[in-house]
Design an enzyme around this catalytic site. Structure first.
Site, short mmCIF file in Angstrom:
data_model
loop_
_atom_site.label_atom_id
_atom_site.label_comp_id
_atom_site.label_asym_id
_atom_site.label_seq_id
_atom_site.Cartn_x
_atom_site.Cartn_y
_atom_site.Cartn_z
N ASP A 50 0.82 -1.20 0.00
CA ASP A 50 0.00 0.00 0.00
C ASP A 50 0.85 1.26 0.00
OD1 ASP A 50 -2.39 -1.32 -0.05
OD2 ASP A 50 -2.74 -1.22 2.11
N LYS A 72 -3.68 3.47 -2.47
CA LYS A 72 -4.91 4.24 -2.65
C LYS A 72 -4.77 5.58 -1.94
CE LYS A 72 -7.86 0.14 -2.85
NZ LYS A 72 -6.74 -0.83 -2.75
N GLY A 103 -0.15 -0.72 5.57
CA GLY A 103 0.23 0.21 6.62
C GLY A 103 -0.61 -0.01 7.87
N ILE A 108 -7.64 -3.13 10.79
CA ILE A 108 -8.18 -1.87 11.30
C ILE A 108 -8.16 -0.85 10.17
CG2 ILE A 108 -7.94 0.01 12.97
CD1 ILE A 108 -6.79 -1.97 14.93
N MET A 186 -8.36 9.00 8.23
CA MET A 186 -8.79 9.53 6.92
C MET A 186 -9.88 10.58 7.07
SD MET A 186 -8.98 5.75 5.14
CE MET A 186 -9.93 5.12 6.55
N GLY A 215 2.74 10.36 10.91
CA GLY A 215 3.21 9.94 12.22
C GLY A 215 4.22 8.81 12.18
#
Length: 272
Positions: A50, A72, A103, A108, A186, A215
């Site tokens: 990703d 994405k 990631g 989650i 997001m 982060g």
């Protein structure tokens, strides 16, 4: 002890031909990768990764491993989710040892469940390796806990991004508690909505908010603001994705818990 030996010592079977490992790569810092994830990455014939998987993590794979980018971003997908699912199936059917790198944690807000369902539907063996999620990593690196018994009674991870065909439909009344930490993934594009809905349900405009951009990476940037100033702060600071929005009293602990890095402290002492 080598990684191969460590994998055997942990009782982790080798990644077999035609098997997929859905692996959490953590929030960015390669030091937060788990030993089990590292073991599997080093066995991979193919990496399907990703946007938020760091270059340092990718570099841990064998040079000969094929790399497939399926990242994405808002309104910009290298592959659709269906195409990514099909890619995983195709590589496994070809007998490749596939590591699907995500990631944070794959289960989650990582769509790991959707990909696991596709693998089950196609009779493909797979395993899942959890990762340190962005909420955990970003909060710790920003300098505050997500839970603290003197301030909050729970923490909730919330998607701040709606499907393309719908609005952000959340149970705002249940979320608007002063004794609870909220972590919005997001959520930048819906920051105004988040601020308005939580304020309408009773959270004060002064309620603390932390904004953490990129982060756990060397590019990490964080800003502390309030719920009432959330939208203005994002615009003023020109924060960009990926930025985590953390709402809660625990944010106020930053001033108490953040310590000066040793290198900076030493430089200050030398200058005096």
């Amino acid at each position: 002890m080598t990684i191969d030996a460590l994998g055997r010592d942990l009782g982790e079977p080798a990644l077999g031909p035609g098997e997929v490992a859905i692996v959490g790569a953590g929030p960015g810092d390669p030091g937060l990768l788990t030993l089990r994830a590292l073991d599997l990455i080093q066995q991979a014939d193919c990496l399907v990764y990703d946007r938020l998987v760091s270059a340092e993590v990718l570099a841990l794979a064998p040079r000969a491993a094929q790399r497939f980018y399926v990242g994405k971003a808002a309104r910009c997908h290298a592959l659709t989710q269906d195409q990514t699912n099909q890619l995983l199936v195709r590589l496994a059917v070809e007998g490749k040892r596939v590591v699907r790198l995500k990631g944070g944690d794959p289960y989650i807000f990582g769509r790991g469940g959707e990909e696991a369902e596709m693998l089950v539907d196609n009779g493909i063996n797979f395993r899942v390796v959890p990762g340190i999620t962005s909420a955990q990593g970003c909060a710790s690196y920003a300098g505050f806990p997500l839970t603290h018994r003197d301030y909050v009674q729970g923490v909730t991870f919330v998607t701040g991004h709606a499907r393309a065909d719908g609005s952000l439909d959340l149970d705002w009344s249940a979320l608007a508690s002063r004794r609870h930490t909220l972590v919005f993934y997001m959520g930048l594009s819906n920051a105004g909505l988040i601020s308005r809905e939580l304020s309408t349900r009773g959270l004060p405009s002064s309620h603390p908010v932390a904004l953490i951009e990129r982060g756990t990476t060397p590019q990490q940037r964080q800003v502390v603001t309030s719920l009432g100033q959330l939208e203005q702060t994002i615009a003023r600071e020109r924060l960009a994705s990926p930025t985590l929005i953390v709402v809660g009293e625990v944010v106020g602990l930053i001033d108490r818990l953040v310590q000066e890095p040793p290198a900076i402290a030493a430089w200050c002492e030398a200058a005096l």
